[in-house]
Enzyme design. Structure first.
Site, short mmCIF file in Angstrom:
data_model
loop_
_atom_site.label_atom_id
_atom_site.label_comp_id
_atom_site.label_asym_id
_atom_site.label_seq_id
_atom_site.Cartn_x
_atom_site.Cartn_y
_atom_site.Cartn_z
N GLU A 151 -12.67 24.79 -7.75
CA GLU A 151 -12.72 23.80 -6.67
C GLU A 151 -12.68 22.40 -7.24
O GLU A 151 -13.36 22.09 -8.22
CB GLU A 151 -13.99 24.00 -5.84
CG GLU A 151 -14.15 23.02 -4.69
CD GLU A 151 -15.40 23.29 -3.87
OE1 GLU A 151 -16.01 22.31 -3.38
OE2 GLU A 151 -15.78 24.48 -3.72
N GLU A 156 -16.33 13.63 -1.01
CA GLU A 156 -17.44 14.26 -0.30
C GLU A 156 -18.46 13.17 -0.05
O GLU A 156 -19.01 12.58 -0.99
CB GLU A 156 -18.05 15.40 -1.14
CG GLU A 156 -19.16 16.14 -0.40
CD GLU A 156 -19.72 17.29 -1.24
OE1 GLU A 156 -19.15 18.39 -1.19
OE2 GLU A 156 -20.72 17.05 -1.95
#
Length: 305
Positions: A151, A156
């Site tokens: 990932e 974020e």
């Protein structure tokens, strides 16, 4: 009335094609922005249309469906209180809109998600211009391998977080998941880099571009508003396992070495909702707060000239 000759018809067709091409190029909101990574001698950047979109149209119709799907790429509903919903994404006002709402009668949150149909592989540069939501939820631009073992998080951030500096501090992350068929994830090795804006500004206040240069399996570099982050490649990052015990990955065995799917979404996360940090009903119901806006996303592959 004089009939059109083949020459005139050909000329008209050519002019229509030129007009269409000019309109298409004019629609690319990023056309005046150079790729911030030099291609290098004998190489050039080639736009990957299947992973690029200006969202200068309305509705999730044929143009949208060619590139995107409004679901996750497997049957997972999302982390924590998240319930990903296809009707919580839309294309309007020149933006991809990812919104959230309260799932009636529960603490769960309906969240929008859009995933690319094509996978990305290095060497490549991709970035998106995004205005994050003003919620306790996370606004995200990320990549995940189809086996869910690698990932890369380009963005974020908890844009409307009330506690701490979470709303002022976005993060880029790497995850290497070790899995077994019996137990699922047995280890989550991860590395994070936190980024703050000047003058303690909130990320939710303006649009920003979030990019990543995936140069090789062991070299991944992040770019914010066209500028590289000073921390450099993930290969120099310290890693921690899921018990927060410092360890160092064997980079010869565990690298970003497989195709990944692009994901744009919003989420609730376990570690926050378990502490009672949950998006408020009034915020989830407010159109001025509950939307993450994606102006455009563009992706290039590094090719030999």
């Amino acid at each position: 009335m004089q009939s059109l000759t083949p020459q005139i018809l050909n000329r008209c067709t050519f002019l229509l094609f030129i007009a269409f091409l000019s309109f298409s190029l004019a629609g690319q909101d990023w056309k005046k922005l150079p790729v911030p990574v030099p291609a290098g001698p004998g190489q050039s950047w080639k736009l990957l249309k299947e992973l690029s979109d200006d969202f200068n149209y309305r509705g999730k119709k044929k143009r949208f469906r060619r590139r995107w799907q409004d679901t996750y790429f497997n049957r997972w509903n999302g982390p924590g209180l998240t319930q990903w919903q296809g009707d919580h994404s839309s294309v309007e006002g020149g933006n991809l809109v990812i919104r959230a709402s309260r799932r009636e009668g529960t603490e769960q949150v309906n969240c929008g998600i859009v995933t690319a149909k094509a996978a990305l592989m290095y060497p490549a540069y991709t970035e998106a211009r995004i205005k994050v939501s003003n919620l306790e939820l996370s606004s995200n631009f990320w990549f995940l391998s189809r086996d869910s073992r690698r990932e890369i998080d380009v963005l974020e951030v908890y844009g409307g977080a009330e506690k701490g500096d979470f709303a002022r501090r976005m993060s880029t992350n790497f995850h290497v998941f070790i899995r077994s068929e019996e137990k699922g994830i047995t280890s989550d090795f991860n590395a994070s880099n936190h980024v703050e804006l000047p003058d303690e500004a909130y990320w939710r206040e303006e649009y920003h571009t979030f990019g990543v240069f995936w140069k090789s399996p062991a070299e991944v570099y992040f770019y914010i508003d066209g500028k590289p982050l000073p921390t450099g490649s993930w290969a120099q990052a310290e890693m921690f396992d899921k018990d927060y015990t410092k360890t160092f990955m064997d980079k010869s065995a565990f690298v970003m070495d497989r195709p990944m799917v692009m994901i744009l979404d919003t989420e609730d996360h376990h570690w926050r909702s378990r502490q009672g940090i949950i998006a408020k009903d009034e915020d989830l119901a407010a159109p001025s707060k509950n939307k993450m806006l994606v102006d455009w996303v563009r992706t290039y592959r590094l090719v030999e000239e």
